[in-house]
Design a protein around this motif. Structure first.
Motif, short mmCIF file in Angstrom:
data_model
loop_
_atom_site.label_atom_id
_atom_site.label_comp_id
_atom_site.label_asym_id
_atom_site.label_seq_id
_atom_site.Cartn_x
_atom_site.Cartn_y
_atom_site.Cartn_z
N TYR A 486 -3.92 1.30 6.77
CA TYR A 486 -3.10 1.21 5.56
C TYR A 486 -2.94 -0.24 5.10
O TYR A 486 -3.15 -0.56 3.92
CB TYR A 486 -1.74 1.85 5.83
N THR A 490 -4.22 -1.96 1.65
CA THR A 490 -3.23 -2.39 0.66
C THR A 490 -3.07 -3.90 0.56
O THR A 490 -2.62 -4.40 -0.48
CB THR A 490 -1.86 -1.77 0.97
N GLN A 513 0.45 6.22 -1.66
CA GLN A 513 -0.12 5.47 -0.54
C GLN A 513 0.80 5.52 0.68
O GLN A 513 0.32 5.74 1.80
CB GLN A 513 -0.40 4.03 -0.96
N LEU A 517 0.07 7.42 4.30
CA LEU A 517 0.28 6.84 5.64
C LEU A 517 1.20 7.73 6.46
O LEU A 517 0.95 7.98 7.65
CB LEU A 517 0.87 5.44 5.50
N TRP A 561 -6.04 10.40 5.44
CA TRP A 561 -6.59 9.04 5.47
C TRP A 561 -7.24 8.68 4.15
O TRP A 561 -7.10 7.55 3.67
CB TRP A 561 -7.61 8.92 6.61
N ILE A 564 -5.16 7.38 0.86
CA ILE A 564 -4.66 6.00 0.72
C ILE A 564 -5.57 5.16 -0.18
O ILE A 564 -5.09 4.57 -1.15
CB ILE A 564 -4.48 5.36 2.11
#
Length: 682
Positions: A486, A490, A513, A517, A561, A564
């Motif tokens: 993550y 990000t 997002q 996670l 997964w 994200i």
């Protein structure tokens, strides 16, 4: 000699020594499972030895107990911290309501979030907190220093706000301690206007121009008194409301600007201060009505006196404007009399004056057109809409449109506010995620109450089948790896969307997002724990019996997964259904988790033991994930504070913010430049 299967059964049922009936039932169930598994003696012996070793440890999993204790304390501390911050914000909003009457609350405790202020400082900020009315609240401030003109002005504003006039006491005090200031006289003049004149318009079909206002004089004596007060005010060398000096003294006493929420108290306090500058517009109504009256009576000298008073007032209002609102009112007062003064000059045969005010009127029309153009095509509108924070995009766009040449605004300038907002959102959602995971960690125990006593007790023993390497798989690949994944996406790629305003997607993109996670750390440990339990408990058939169930589980993991990076692509793949795709990806693991809870309660009893053992395995995994989310909160808070320190635009100032102070100065300069074209040199 005891057989390997008997050794395994004995080790698994060892904790049931005091419950004979339960032990017999467990032995029968395990023997049936061992016979059906066809496991080798070597596998049975190894499993039995591991369980026997675990039985000798008291407690069996001390690290899990320590984890639960730490996670519980951290969660409790975070809840207390949220409660304290919420209470502080509530108290401040109540205190703000006490001062401004905006409507945030009703009654305010004595300390109201400012326990460290001295009585004199509290008096400066809030006046007399026991008073019921504005004048009674602020008069004690003036009485604490009777020769302070700024304190007198504060009392005068409160009195005017409530009574729509100034008392003889205030006017006498102003003449004594602030004799060169025309502000008090002009405020008293404004109080007389509404009862003296009334504006009406002549019918007109013009699109660009408006008809010259026609004034109905309701009380000529009161109009004469009003104009006399305006004349006296215009002759004074100073026009000062003392707003700026008072704000400079108050700002250091307000809560410091430390994080995203911490920047609002000072700004909200300054925005809520009582101001009488809107009433200054009434002065122009009186001057316009007086010009109409002088023209009708042929009084040239009287008209020129009004013009001279208008010139003096507009010059001083502009030069002493402390905020953008003050400057905008000065601008309105500069343009407002143009039509009435032009028509009066024509009627009185003052050709030069008529030409001058016609020029002012055309200047006002051009200004109106230019302002509409700026409103429709904001200089920084697109930049702020895409890159600004919610607060800055709302505030700065509106402010920058007030001037022809706003202060330069770049992506680097607005970045700190936006990143602070992202950090604040991450801090808040991390706490929510920790709350969800804490509840999830307790859910297996609560749901297990609906299972058979045999499954509950035997699953507690079989959890010990997992070796340290298994727990490392679950914690490392199931919890730590999703967090690293993550943050890698990000923070190290454009898919984090940190360079975009969260409001653009109504917070959907960052919420998706963090939601991805959360789902990843919920469902990935399920898949890994299932795998490790199947490996360690093959001798007693703890593996899933149907391939499609394992496939569905790993599909749900992959979707969590994948959501994200997909949600982060919303700004890179404009025009494509990125958000809709993200919703589908998130729905799959969410539905799987809901279905899993249903199976845990109402599924086939043949798989109850496996599900109960898996649920017990997930409790420490999810507690560990909650602890990581809780650890993220101070990290995000630190990041938030760092970005707020870098922000230079929304620093509180007497003009509300630093950027607004810059715009105010530019507006004053632009207005003074126009005045040089209209007003004669002194």
């Amino acid at each position: 000699m005891t057989s390997p299967s008997d050794q395994l059964i004995h080790a698994a049922t060892h904790p049931f020594a005091g419950e004979t009936e339960l032990k017999f039932a467990a032995e029968a169930d395990l023997r049936e499972r061992i016979d059906a598994s066809g496991a080798s003696d070597i596998a049975l012996t190894g499993t039995a030895d591991h369980l026997a070793k675990a039985n000798r440890r008291k407690p069996r999993h001390p690290w899990a107990l320590a984890l639960y204790l730490v996670a519980g304390l951290a969660m409790t501390a975070s809840i207390v911290q949220v409660a304290i911050q919420s209470q502080s914000l509530r108290l401040f909003l109540q205190q703000l309501n006490f001062v401004t009457g905006i409507g945030y609350g009703s009654e305010t405790p004595a300390d109201a979030g400012f326990p460290d202020l001295s009585p004199a400082q509290r008096l400066l900020l809030f006046g007399d907190e026991s008073a019921a009315s504005g004048p009674d609240r602020w008069k004690p401030l003036w009485e604490s220093d009777p020769d302070n003109p700024a304190y007198l002005a504060e009392y005068a504003k409160a009195y005017f706000h409530e009574h729509d006039e100034l008392s003889d006491e205030i006017l006498e005090a102003a003449n004594r301690i602030d004799p060169d200031n025309g502000w008090h006289l002009s405020l008293q003049a404004a109080a007389l206007v509404e009862d003296a004149v009334e504006k009406v318009y002549a019918p007109s079909h013009a699109k660009r121009t408006r008809p010259t206002p026609v004034w109905k004089i309701k009380d000529s004596a009161q109009l004469d008194e009003c104009l006399q007060l305006i004349h006296l005010a215009a002759q004074k060398p100073v026009y000062e409301s003392h707003f700026g000096p008072m704000a400079e003294n108050r700002l250091p006493l307000l809560p410091p600007r430390t994080d995203y929420l911490g920047q609002f108290p000072a700004i909200a306090y300054m925005a809520g201060q009582t101001s009488t500058c809107i009433s200054y517009r009434k002065l122009m109504d009186a001057l316009c009505a007086g010009a109409q009256q002088r023209a009708a009576s042929g009084d040239r000298d009287g008209f020129l006196t009004l013009v001279d008073d208008w010139e003096n007032l507009t010059r001083r209002m502009t030069s002493n404007a402390a905020t953008l609102v003050h400057a905008l009112v000065a601008k309105i007062n500069f343009y407002q009399p143009a039509q009435n003064f032009r028509d009066a000059a024509r009627q009185l045969g003052l050709a030069d004056e008529a030409e001058r005010f016609e020029k002012l009127y055309q200047m006002a029309l051009d200004e109106r057109t230019e302002k509409e153009r700026r409103r429709n095509r904001s200089v920084y509108g697109v930049l702020l809409e895409q890159k600004g924070s919610i607060f800055s995009s709302l505030l700065l766009a509106m402010i920058s449109n007030q001037v022809e040449s706003p202060p330069p605004l770049t992506a680097a300038d607005i970045r700190p506010q936006r990143r602070a907002e992202h950090a604040f959102f991450a801090r808040f959602t991390s706490w929510l995620a920790a709350l969800v995971l804490t509840s999830a960690a307790a859910a297996p125990f609560l749901l297990g109450l609906g299972q058979s006593k045999l499954a509950r007790h035997l699953s507690g023993s079989l959890v010990s089948l997992l070796r340290p390497i298994d727990w490392l798989w679950i914690a490392g690949a199931g919890i730590v790896l999703p967090f690293g994944y993550y943050f890698g996406i990000t923070r190290l790629t454009e898919l984090g969307a940190n360079e975009w305003n969260m409001q653009t997607t109504a917070f959907i993109q960052p919420a998706c997002q963090i939601g991805g996670l959360l789902l990843a750390v919920l469902i990935t440990p399920v898949a890994l724990a299932s795998w490790r339990l199947a490996k360690r408990g093959s001798a007693i058939r703890l593996a899933a019996t149907r391939l499609w169930r394992s496939a569905a589980l790993w599909l749900a993991v992959a979707c969590a997964w994948l959501s994200i990076p997909v949600s982060g692509a919303v700004f890179l793949l404009r025009g494509l259904p990125v958000i809709e795709t993200t919703f589908i990806l998130l729905a799959i693991p969410a539905l799987w988790l809901l279905a899993a809870q249903g199976f845990l309660l109402f599924g086939n009893t043949h798989h109850t033991l496996r599900r109960a053992t898996l649920a017990r395995t997930l409790t420490p995994a999810w507690a560990f994930a909650a602890l990581i989310f809780l650890a993220m909160i101070p990290c995000h808070h630190f990041e938030e504070r760092q970005w707020i320190r870098q922000d230079k635009l929304l620093v509180p100032s007497p003009a509300l913010t630093a950027y607004e102070a810059q715009v105010t100065e530019i507006l004053k300069q632009e207005l003074q430049q126009r005045m040089t074209e209209i007003l004669p040199d002194n």
